[in-house]
Design a protein around this motif. Structure first.
Motif, PDB file in Angstrom:
ATOM      1  N   CYS A   1       0.044   3.816   2.981  1.00 24.54           N
ATOM      2  CA  CYS A   1      -0.179   5.058   2.242  1.00 24.54           C
ATOM      3  C   CYS A   1      -1.554   5.697   2.451  1.00 24.54           C
ATOM      4  N   LEU A   2      -2.568   4.888   2.687  1.00 21.56           N
ATOM      5  CA  LEU A   2      -3.924   5.426   2.771  1.00 21.56           C
ATOM      6  C   LEU A   2      -4.310   5.767   4.212  1.00 21.56           C
TER       7      LEU A   2
ATOM      8  N   ARG B   1      -1.080   1.323  12.723  1.00 20.43           N
ATOM      9  CA  ARG B   1      -0.519   1.337  11.366  1.00 20.43           C
ATOM     10  C   ARG B   1       0.848   0.649  11.300  1.00 20.43           C
TER      11      ARG B   1
ATOM     12  N   ALA C   1       1.221  -1.991   1.498  1.00 22.74           N
ATOM     13  CA  ALA C   1       1.429  -0.686   0.856  1.00 22.74           C
ATOM     14  C   ALA C   1       0.192   0.206   1.007  1.00 22.74           C
ATOM     15  N   PHE C   2      -0.985  -0.386   0.821  1.00 24.42           N
ATOM     16  CA  PHE C   2      -2.215   0.393   1.006  1.00 24.42           C
ATOM     17  C   PHE C   2      -2.345   0.873   2.439  1.00 24.42           C
ATOM     18  N   ARG C   3      -2.040  -0.001   3.395  1.00 28.03           N
ATOM     19  CA  ARG C   3      -2.156   0.367   4.818  1.00 28.03           C
ATOM     20  C   ARG C   3      -1.171   1.472   5.169  1.00 28.03           C
TER      21      ARG C   3
ATOM     22  N   VAL D   1      -9.103  -4.483  -4.327  1.00 25.18           N
ATOM     23  CA  VAL D   1      -7.927  -4.936  -5.070  1.00 25.18           C
ATOM     24  C   VAL D   1      -7.290  -6.142  -4.379  1.00 25.18           C
ATOM     25  N   VAL D   2      -7.142  -6.063  -3.075  1.00 24.22           N
ATOM     26  CA  VAL D   2      -6.547  -7.163  -2.315  1.00 24.22           C
ATOM     27  C   VAL D   2      -7.435  -8.408  -2.394  1.00 24.22           C
TER      28      VAL D   2
ATOM     29  N   VAL E   1       0.736  -5.814  -1.280  1.00 25.50           N
ATOM     30  CA  VAL E   1      -0.120  -4.710  -1.742  1.00 25.50           C
ATOM     31  C   VAL E   1      -0.948  -4.176  -0.576  1.00 25.50           C
ATOM     32  N   ALA E   2      -1.458  -5.080   0.256  1.00 29.17           N
ATOM     33  CA  ALA E   2      -2.218  -4.657   1.435  1.00 29.17           C
ATOM     34  C   ALA E   2      -1.340  -3.837   2.379  1.00 29.17           C
TER      35      ALA E   2
ATOM     36  N   GLN F   1     -10.013   4.954   4.908  1.00 27.85           N
ATOM     37  CA  GLN F   1     -10.134   4.382   3.567  1.00 27.85           C
ATOM     38  C   GLN F   1      -9.677   2.932   3.449  1.00 27.85           C
ATOM     39  N   VAL F   2      -8.919   2.420   4.390  1.00 28.51           N
ATOM     40  CA  VAL F   2      -8.386   1.067   4.232  1.00 28.51           C
ATOM     41  C   VAL F   2      -9.363  -0.010   4.675  1.00 28.51           C
TER      42      VAL F   2
END
Length: 81
Positions: free
Chosen positions: A40-41, A54, A36-38, A3-4, A33-34, A45-46
């Motif tokens: 939450c995930l 983190r 947010a992914f870092r 996505v990123v 977005v990156a 998975q990241v």
């Protein structure tokens, strides 16, 4: 990560077609977005978004994305998109 990467490719496309302000907004959004992914995930998975710890990754990506979005939104375009 996909996505990123897709957002970055779209941003580069806008910049290539002389729409640098929209490209910068999308690029800044990709960094947010990156972040947010870092946040939450799980680390497994990241993928390549996990560079340091983190908290450092989230803070660095959020600061970078926020700065780019702020600059792109507030800069005077002088008639250029």
């Amino acid at each position: 990560m996909t996505v990123v990467t897709a957002l970055i490719v779209i941003a580069v496309g806008f910049v290539a077609w002389d729409r640098w302000r929209r490209g910068a907004l999308i690029f800044g959004s990709a960094a947010l977005v990156a972040a947010a992914f870092r946040l939450c995930l799980p680390t497994v998975q990241v993928g390549l978004l996990a560079v340091r710890s983190r908290p450092f990754d989230v803070a660095a990506l959020a600061a970078l994305g926020s700065s780019i979005v702020f600059l792109a939104a507030t800069i005077n375009t002088l008639g250029v998109n």
